[in-house]
Design a protein around this motif. Structure first.
Motif, PDB file in Angstrom:
ATOM      1  N   LEU A 104      28.785  38.861 -28.190  1.00 22.46           N
ATOM      2  CA  LEU A 104      28.833  40.280 -28.552  1.00 22.46           C
ATOM      3  C   LEU A 104      28.257  41.140 -27.424  1.00 22.46           C
ATOM      4  CD1 LEU A 104      27.513  39.936 -32.205  1.00 22.46           C
ATOM      5  CD2 LEU A 104      29.793  40.768 -31.573  1.00 22.46           C
ATOM      6  N   GLY A 105      28.909  42.262 -27.211  1.00 17.88           N
ATOM      7  CA  GLY A 105      28.394  43.241 -26.237  1.00 17.88           C
ATOM      8  C   GLY A 105      28.595  44.625 -26.828  1.00 17.88           C
TER       9      GLY A 105
ATOM     10  N   GLU B 242      26.731  38.584  -9.492  1.00 27.18           N
ATOM     11  CA  GLU B 242      27.744  37.615  -9.083  1.00 27.18           C
ATOM     12  C   GLU B 242      27.899  36.525 -10.152  1.00 27.18           C
ATOM     13  OE1 GLU B 242      27.199  36.138  -5.133  1.00 27.18           O
ATOM     14  OE2 GLU B 242      28.995  34.890  -5.219  1.00 27.18           O
ATOM     15  N   GLY B 243      26.769  36.084 -10.697  1.00 26.15           N
ATOM     16  CA  GLY B 243      26.802  35.055 -11.745  1.00 26.15           C
ATOM     17  C   GLY B 243      27.560  35.527 -12.976  1.00 26.15           C
TER      18      GLY B 243
ATOM     19  N   LEU C 195      29.954  37.841 -12.953  1.00 29.49           N
ATOM     20  CA  LEU C 195      31.375  37.900 -12.561  1.00 29.49           C
ATOM     21  C   LEU C 195      32.011  36.512 -12.642  1.00 29.49           C
ATOM     22  CD1 LEU C 195      31.311  40.287  -9.469  1.00 29.49           C
ATOM     23  CD2 LEU C 195      32.513  40.701 -11.631  1.00 29.49           C
ATOM     24  N   GLN C 196      31.281  35.510 -12.173  1.00 30.46           N
ATOM     25  CA  GLN C 196      31.830  34.143 -12.219  1.00 30.46           C
ATOM     26  C   GLN C 196      32.083  33.706 -13.650  1.00 30.46           C
ATOM     27  OE1 GLN C 196      28.545  32.449 -10.114  1.00 30.46           O
ATOM     28  NE2 GLN C 196      29.604  32.414  -8.130  1.00 30.46           N
ATOM     29  N   ARG C 197      31.110  33.955 -14.496  1.00 23.43           N
ATOM     30  CA  ARG C 197      31.231  33.496 -15.880  1.00 23.43           C
ATOM     31  C   ARG C 197      32.331  34.256 -16.623  1.00 23.43           C
ATOM     32  NH1 ARG C 197      26.014  32.943 -14.116  1.00 23.43           N
ATOM     33  NH2 ARG C 197      24.693  31.312 -15.034  1.00 23.43           N
TER      34      ARG C 197
ATOM     35  N   ASN D 284      34.955  35.661 -15.359  1.00 23.94           N
ATOM     36  CA  ASN D 284      36.258  35.217 -14.857  1.00 23.94           C
ATOM     37  C   ASN D 284      36.632  33.854 -15.431  1.00 23.94           C
ATOM     38  OD1 ASN D 284      37.620  37.076 -12.864  1.00 23.94           O
ATOM     39  ND2 ASN D 284      35.512  37.153 -12.132  1.00 23.94           N
ATOM     40  N   TYR D 285      35.636  33.003 -15.559  1.00 25.78           N
ATOM     41  CA  TYR D 285      35.878  31.677 -16.121  1.00 25.78           C
ATOM     42  C   TYR D 285      36.293  31.798 -17.602  1.00 25.78           C
ATOM     43  CZ  TYR D 285      35.039  26.869 -17.610  1.00 25.78           C
ATOM     44  OH  TYR D 285      35.183  25.604 -18.129  1.00 25.78           O
TER      45      TYR D 285
ATOM     46  N   LYS E  45      39.909  30.563 -19.090  1.00 27.74           N
ATOM     47  CA  LYS E  45      40.035  29.516 -20.100  1.00 27.74           C
ATOM     48  C   LYS E  45      40.677  30.051 -21.384  1.00 27.74           C
ATOM     49  CE  LYS E  45      38.748  26.358 -17.586  1.00 27.74           C
ATOM     50  NZ  LYS E  45      39.634  25.239 -17.267  1.00 27.74           N
TER      51      LYS E  45
ATOM     52  N   SER F  53      40.083  44.277 -12.873  1.00 26.39           N
ATOM     53  CA  SER F  53      38.915  43.394 -12.783  1.00 26.39           C
ATOM     54  C   SER F  53      37.934  43.769 -13.897  1.00 26.39           C
ATOM     55  CB  SER F  53      38.209  43.584 -11.440  1.00 26.39           C
ATOM     56  OG  SER F  53      39.056  43.191 -10.400  1.00 26.39           O
TER      57      SER F  53
ATOM     58  N   PHE G 185      28.924  33.736 -32.558  1.00 21.82           N
ATOM     59  CA  PHE G 185      29.332  35.123 -32.822  1.00 21.82           C
ATOM     60  C   PHE G 185      30.440  35.465 -31.826  1.00 21.82           C
ATOM     61  CE2 PHE G 185      24.706  35.881 -34.207  1.00 21.82           C
ATOM     62  CZ  PHE G 185      25.005  35.683 -35.541  1.00 21.82           C
TER      63      PHE G 185
ATOM     64  N   GLU H  29      24.575  36.190 -17.926  1.00 26.05           N
ATOM     65  CA  GLU H  29      24.022  35.064 -17.171  1.00 26.05           C
ATOM     66  C   GLU H  29      23.424  33.996 -18.071  1.00 26.05           C
ATOM     67  OE1 GLU H  29      22.477  37.774 -17.798  1.00 26.05           O
ATOM     68  OE2 GLU H  29      20.311  37.424 -17.992  1.00 26.05           O
TER      69      GLU H  29
ATOM     70  N   ASN I  32      26.479  29.422 -19.885  1.00 31.14           N
ATOM     71  CA  ASN I  32      27.006  28.630 -18.776  1.00 31.14           C
ATOM     72  C   ASN I  32      28.296  27.967 -19.224  1.00 31.14           C
ATOM     73  OD1 ASN I  32      27.159  27.486 -16.184  1.00 31.14           O
ATOM     74  ND2 ASN I  32      24.914  27.453 -16.080  1.00 31.14           N
ATOM     75  N   LYS I  33      28.805  27.087 -18.395  1.00 31.32           N
ATOM     76  CA  LYS I  33      30.133  26.513 -18.637  1.00 31.32           C
ATOM     77  C   LYS I  33      30.246  25.917 -20.046  1.00 31.32           C
ATOM     78  CE  LYS I  33      33.440  23.225 -16.676  1.00 31.32           C
ATOM     79  NZ  LYS I  33      33.557  22.417 -17.877  1.00 31.32           N
TER      80      LYS I  33
END
Lengths: 526, 463
Positions: B80-81, B366-367, B369-371, B373-374, B378, B393, B422, B444, B447-448
């Motif tokens: 949630l955001g 950056e972390g 953005l990576q997450r 995008n992942y 998926k 983006s 959630f 952040e 994680n994966k």
């Protein structure tokens, strides 16, 4: 060995003043602590597998949106960050350790530590406001239960806990008044809100933001809002009345319901600013005086801490007739489940993000539930006892008076005057206040404009012992004595604070003012 | 209970002290102090309130008993955001904001509350570095208030009466702007490009006029979209004599361009992401920032602290800049109003920025953005799931459309809750034009494995 205790009081039995000195660290600005490449905290890295899958995400950003220069934040290791802030905290005079009766109108009562524990547990602190209602039944129950408590304390029918403090609630009141007249087709002609000169500055200011013209009633010769002036001012143009009772003078206005009745006769709504409610809990209510709206500051009357100036809640109450106009959402309970009601087409909308500062609601609810009806009334009564005790002793200090309503008791605070002392010695109320800080207490003059000459406003609440009140009085008495016998000491105060007299001129000069470090550096280079 | 209770928070409720004080004042009972309250206004009964939990233990048991009925985001994996975010809160942020010196301070003077002034001034200074702006307020309530006040500041400056607002601003902010600006300003919504979700520049050119006081957009937007035409938007505003107001999540600014660099003249936002717990949406504090230009500074309603000299060489002092512009200084003749707001959260955000430094801010950005995008990658592999719904983006949040799965967001989220997740917040009420869509948030703290767990769960639900 000598008896140390006997030296703690003078020959009259009054407390000797403490040989106090506040922490003085000469603490640098945080940017001055920076050393290249130091780290205060490390960040959880994404796993290699994840990174491999997404590639260079920075390169994938649109070029225009890639920050080209890192923010020039300081680089500081963790112990040094902590040390810096702990030192600065020691240079801050919190209510936890001073006899905080000097910030009149602020209701600086004790904020119980258990409430802090409750509001900081993950069962509350880690709740997201958009979680499904089925997963937040506990916090919705607290919000709902607390609303029921406020309804009984005020006699009004519905509350919103959303406004962010007293001013937010006053603004909310003005917005509801505007909407009420709009729905009745009278918004074009009802464009005035009447308030009084001893009400909080936000009473007129928030009403102005909501689009109203402001009419301010002066005090009459006894310090009450002038009823004759009100009669002359109120008309079919009056949209609302914003009143406080007792006002910041601490004088209860017995004719309050006459103001409300007359305003109602003219078709206006009446908002009761209850920032000063601490002395009347369980004694008298908004309902009996006929008000349509009211508010309570949970950071004042209900003990939630002031936090250097918020976060806070101004709980806004209304009568049944106005409940459809409250900010969305409100909390409902059907006997089994609690829910948020967003279906309020006439609502003024949002006053604050989500549902307000619910952490303050957890604490305020805890305060109410630790006292109950009798405890809250006791809090009010003892606050009033303390206030009248303080008034008697302060007025015994030559040069100090409590203008207006002579011989009458006051409710929870008093606005005093040093007019006589200033005439006699040239020492002003502000100078007395700075000297009081040398003994580890706050002292506050008054909102502007000053209608009482050389004012000071004290509000002892229920949280202080008689001995503490006596100590505060001794500090003030000492400052007044020094004004006569040793005025230079008063004029050159503070002596025992973290810093000395601050030069004010640069703060109003565009060429010199510096609101951030970067601005300061640029201006120093010139 | 017959015996009189002496309340732990009310020292002078002890009978002997109370009696002595009453005697000193020559009254027999506290009742006498209320002689001015007329009979007809008295509450002639005891308030009808729940029985208290007098001992601390019982109180704690009662309140915790209620709070334990919640399921929180440490028990569930939350995506949630939408204006309130679960980031890691460094222990020192809580350590500092719980210190009684700060927690229970209020409105002291620059000499006895020197630490409060310095701390908040340093907050503004560090926020100024993130934003690349020289003036930052002592926080107002939250971003909703900051956005609404920014609009009114702009209108006071140029005397115009219309605000153009992007269609992708947060719903709370939009609602607040409508109510708060109502007496003086018309609010018009700007169309967006349906593919990118960004402001449609042609529509902006059409809509802007000599009545336009300001354009307001958020970057990243409420839907997580990175608006990359900021330079163009601010140019159009400038060419038409309007202010360019941009709302921003400061945690993005280690990697994203600060709005001032693409022409924003007033920036607003919220401090909650910087070291402050979510607290059911109560951890907000409103940022307003501008350049060091007197025309702007005069229009702030907030307190602005400034640095100064004192009578002692080498000593920093602080105080209010242009105090007389505030309602404290001038009542209704001041700018809007000021009062208690969110200082403790501003102070906390300062601690956070000091801990993070430039590298921390860059790495966290950056972390994220990576997450994000992942997560998009998926989810987009699932049949019937469209992620992201817009081609731009994204930072931290993105819209996922489930129209082709045959399941509603409500159904999917219910099934996710059974798996202690959630899911993203349902947009079908607030952005009905987006169909059956949800707003997902990744920070952040995931994680994966957390993201994989979400994706696998959704895959199972929609299959």
């Amino acid at each position: 060995m000598e008896n140390i205790a006997k030296h703690r009081v003078n020959e009259k039995g009054e407390p000797n003043l403490r040989r106090y000195h506040q922490a003085r660290w000469d603490e640098p600005i945080i940017f001055e602590l920076s050393n290249k490449d130091e780290r205060g905290i490390l960040i959880p890295e994404a796993s290699q597998e994840l990174k491999d899958e997404v590639g260079d995400v920075m390169a994938a950003l649109p070029k225009s949106m890639r920050r080209n220069k890192p923010p020039a934040l300081p680089e500081i290791s963790q112990p040094q960050v902590l040390r810096h802030y702990v030192r600065l905290s020691q240079e801050t005079l919190g209510a936890d350790f001073n006899i905080d009766v000097g910030q009149g109108t602020c209701t600086m009562k004790y904020s119980p530590k258990i409430h802090e524990d409750l509001a900081r547990c993950p069962e509350f602190a880690a709740l997201h406001p958009l979680q499904d209602e089925s997963t937040v039944q506990g916090i919705l129950a607290i919000m709902y239960n607390f609303e029921q408590i406020l309804k009984e304390i005020s006699g009004l029918d519905r509350f919103s806990l959303q406004p962010g403090a007293g001013s937010g609630a006053i603004y909310g009141s003005a917005s509801i008044i505007r909407k009420y007249h709009e729905l009745r087709g009278e918004s074009a002609t009802r464009d005035e809100i009447i308030t009084t000169s001893y009400s909080h500055p936000s009473d007129p200011a928030c009403a102005k933001v909501a689009g109203f013209k402001i009419v301010t009633l002066p005090p009459d010769k006894d310090g009450y809002p002038d009823f004759e002036a009100f009669k002359a001012a109120v008309s079919e143009r009056t949209a609302g009345l914003h009143m406080t009772n007792p006002e910041d003078t601490g004088i209860y206005n017995p004719d309050i319901s006459d103001f409300v009745d007359l305003a109602h006769k003219k078709g206006a709504l009446c908002f009761y600013d209850q920032a000063n409610a601490n002395g009347i809990l369980g004694i008298t209510r908004a309902r009996e005086a006929g008000f349509d709206l009211c508010h309570f500051n949970l950071h004042k009357t209900f003990s939630t801490p002031h936090g250097c100036g918020g976060p806070a809640v101004g709980a806004l109450g209304v009568t049944k007739e106005l409940e459809h106009l409250l900010p969305v959402p409100v909390v409902e309970f059907d006997g089994e489940k609690y829910s948020l009601n967003w279906d309020m087409p006439d609502s003024i909308g949002k006053i604050r993000a989500f549902y307000g500062v619910i952490g303050a609601v957890v604490k305020a609810y805890s305060w109410a539930m630790s006292l109950g009806a009798n405890g809250m009334k006791t809090a009010a009564e003892i606050a009033v006892l303390n206030n009248n005790y303080l008034m008697k002793k302060i007025c015994e200090i030559p040069g100090a008076t409590a203008p207006y309503a002579e011989g009458k008791w006051r409710i929870e605070q008093v606005r005093y005057s040093w007019e006589n002392l200033t005439k006699e010695t040239g020492i002003t109320s502000e100078q007395i206040g700075i000297r009081a800080a040398d003994f580890g207490v706050h002292y506050w003059t008054s909102h502007h404009p000053w209608t009482i000459p050389e004012p000071f406003t004290l509000e002892p609440t229920e949280s202080y012992t008689k001995a503490e009140l006596d100590e505060y009085i001794a500090i003030i008495r000492n400052a007044a004595t020094e004004a006569r016998n040793d005025p230079e000491t008063v004029k050159n105060a503070p002596h025992n604070c973290p810093i000395h007299h601050v030069h004010h001129d640069p703060l109003d000069d565009p060429a010199q003012w510096a609101i951030t470090w970067r601005s300061y550096q640029k201006k120093m280079e010139k | 209970m017959s015996k009189e209770i002496v309340y732990p928070y009310i020292p002078n409720s002890a009978p002997d002290v109370k009696a002595a004080m009453l005697k000193d004042l020559g009254v027999s009972s506290v009742e006498e102090f209320y002689e001015d309250v007329p009979e007809k206004l008295r509450l002639k009964r005891t308030m009808d309130l729940p029985a208290p939990h007098l001992s601390e233990h019982e109180l704690k048991k009662h309140v915790m008993g209620l709070l334990k009925k919640n399921s929180d985001c440490t028990e569930f994996s939350s995506f949630l955001g939408g204006g309130c975010y679960q980031h890691h809160v460094p222990a020192i942020c809580d350590e500092v904001n719980r210190r009684g010196e700060f927690l229970t301070a209020y409105a002291g003077e620059p000499y006895d509350d020197h630490g409060r002034f310095q701390t908040l001034w340093e907050y503004a200074s560090m926020m100024g570095e993130l934003l690349n702006m020289d003036v930052v307020n002592i926080p107002t309530y939250d971003w909703t208030q900051a956005a609404a006040t920014s609009c009114r500041m702009a209108a006071r400056m140029n005397g115009r009466n219309e605000i153009l607002v992007a269609s992708t601003v947060g719903p709370d902010r939009h609602s607040k702007i409508l109510d708060y600006c109502k007496p003086e300003l018309r609010i018009k919504t700007l169309d967006r490009d349906h593919k990118t979700g960004q402001i449609d520049l042609d529509a902006l050119q059409q809509a802007i006029s000599e009545n336009t006081a300001a354009i307001y957009f958020e970057n990243p937007s409420y839907l997580g979209i990175i608006e990359d035409m900021g330079q163009e938007i601010s140019r159009i505003a400038r060419d038409n004599g309007a202010e360019c107001i941009v709302g921003v999540d400061p945690i993005s600014l280690g990697v994203l361009t600060p709005p001032a660099d693409y022409g924003a003249t007033i920036v607003c936002g919220d401090v909650q992401t910087l070291g402050i717990h979510m607290q059911y949406g109560g951890g907000n504090g409103g940022i307003i920032a501008t350049h060091d230009d007197e025309r702007y500074i005069k229009e702030y309603p907030s307190r602005l602290f400034g640095i100064s000299t004192t009578d002692v060489k080498g000593e920093y002092g602080f105080g209010d800049v242009l105090y007389d512009r505030t309602s404290f200084g001038a009542r209704e003749e001041g700018k809007e109003f000021v009062g208690t707001a969110s200082a403790l959260w501003g102070l906390t955000a300062g601690v956070y920025m000091a801990l993070m430094g430039p590298k921390g801010m860059q790495e966290i950005g950056e972390g994220i953005l990576q997450r994000v995008n992942y997560a998009i990658l998926k989810l987009s592999e699932l049949p019937g799931v469209k992620a992201p719904a817009f081609s731009s983006s994204h930072f931290k949040e993105f819209v996922v459309n489930f129209d082709d799965t045959g399941r509603t967001v409500a159904e999917i989220n219910k099934a996710l809750r059974e798996k202690r997740i959630f899911g993203g917040s349902d947009l079908s009420q607030i952005f009905p034009e987006l169909g059956n869509s949800a707003l997902f948030c990744v920070t952040e703290i995931q994680n994966k494995e957390d993201i994989d767990q979400l994706v696998n769960a959704i895959a199972e639900i929609v299959k």
